[in-house]
Design an enzyme around this catalytic site. Structure first.
Site, PDB file in Angstrom:
ATOM      1  CG  HIS A  16      -2.026  -0.963   1.408  1.00 48.66           C
ATOM      2  ND1 HIS A  16      -2.109  -1.933   2.425  1.00 48.66           N
ATOM      3  CD2 HIS A  16      -3.002  -1.511   0.347  1.00 48.66           C
ATOM      4  CE1 HIS A  16      -2.972  -2.877   2.271  1.00 48.66           C
ATOM      5  NE2 HIS A  16      -3.392  -2.655   0.983  1.00 48.66           N
ATOM      6  CE  LYS A  40     -11.740  -7.122   2.841  1.00 45.81           C
ATOM      7  NZ  LYS A  40     -10.604  -6.638   2.359  1.00 45.81           N
ATOM      8  NE  ARG A  89      -2.716  -8.179  -3.818  1.00 43.94           N
ATOM      9  CZ  ARG A  89      -3.509  -8.763  -3.033  1.00 43.94           C
ATOM     10  NH1 ARG A  89      -3.243  -8.621  -1.559  1.00 43.94           N
ATOM     11  NH2 ARG A  89      -4.739  -8.925  -3.279  1.00 43.94           N
ATOM     12  CB  SER A 127      -4.354  -6.903   4.876  1.00 47.11           C
ATOM     13  OG  SER A 127      -4.091  -5.405   4.335  1.00 47.11           O
TER      14      SER A 127
END
Length: 163
Positions: A16, A40, A89, A127
């Site tokens: 990030h 989440k 990514r 994460s």
């Protein structure tokens, strides 16, 4: 230009940070928008994540950190963003991110989504991976900013202490 970089950032990773730093150079102003994502179960509260990001980006000019709930396009309008920034990514990210971009475009056809590839050295980071490594006491100082590593260490009470 003002770029809105939305995400849950739970926690903020060096991937990030890579995007934020590069976007600040490219676009001038970057609004890091921390989503209170109800789907989440966050490790850190929105307030903690904002503190982590502000601390980690304090050296950068033009970076603002805000929180939001709801639609990204509404957050972009509220903060006068010219574009939405999303990181990629791997190819596996692309399909989901493209779907989001099309959805956002259908809601506001004045907002473009710009994709930036994460630098190779951070392409493995997520994460979720960081939290898993921290949970089991693994070294995370190469994965997250120092303050985030300290917070994760406190959270998971691991033996790891970043340098």
């Amino acid at each position: 230009m003002r770029a809105l970089y939305p995400g849950s950032f739970d926690p903020l990773t060096n991937g990030h940070m890579d995007l934020i730093e590069r976007a600040a150079v490219l676009f001038g102003d970057v609004i890091v928008a921390v989503l209170g994502n109800p789907s989440k179960k966050p490790a850190f509260s929105v307030e903690e994540r904002i503190r982590q990001i502000r601390s980690s980006t304090a050296h950068l000019q033009g970076v603002e950190v805000v929180s939001f709930d709801g639609l990204t396009v509404n957050c972009a309008k509220e903060h006068s963003a010219d574009l939405i920034l999303r990181g990629l990514r791997a190819m596996s990210d692309f399909e989901y991110e493209l779907q989001l971009a099309h959805t956002n475009r259908s809601l506001d056809d004045t907002l473009e989504t710009v994709f930036m590839a994460t630098s190779t050295q951070h392409s493995f980071l997520s994460s979720s991976v960081v939290k898993e490594v921290a949970r089991f006491g693994g070294a995370i100082d190469h994965m997250v900013p120092k303050e985030v590593a300290l917070d994760l260490n406190r959270l998971f009470n691991s033996a790891f202490l970043p340098h």
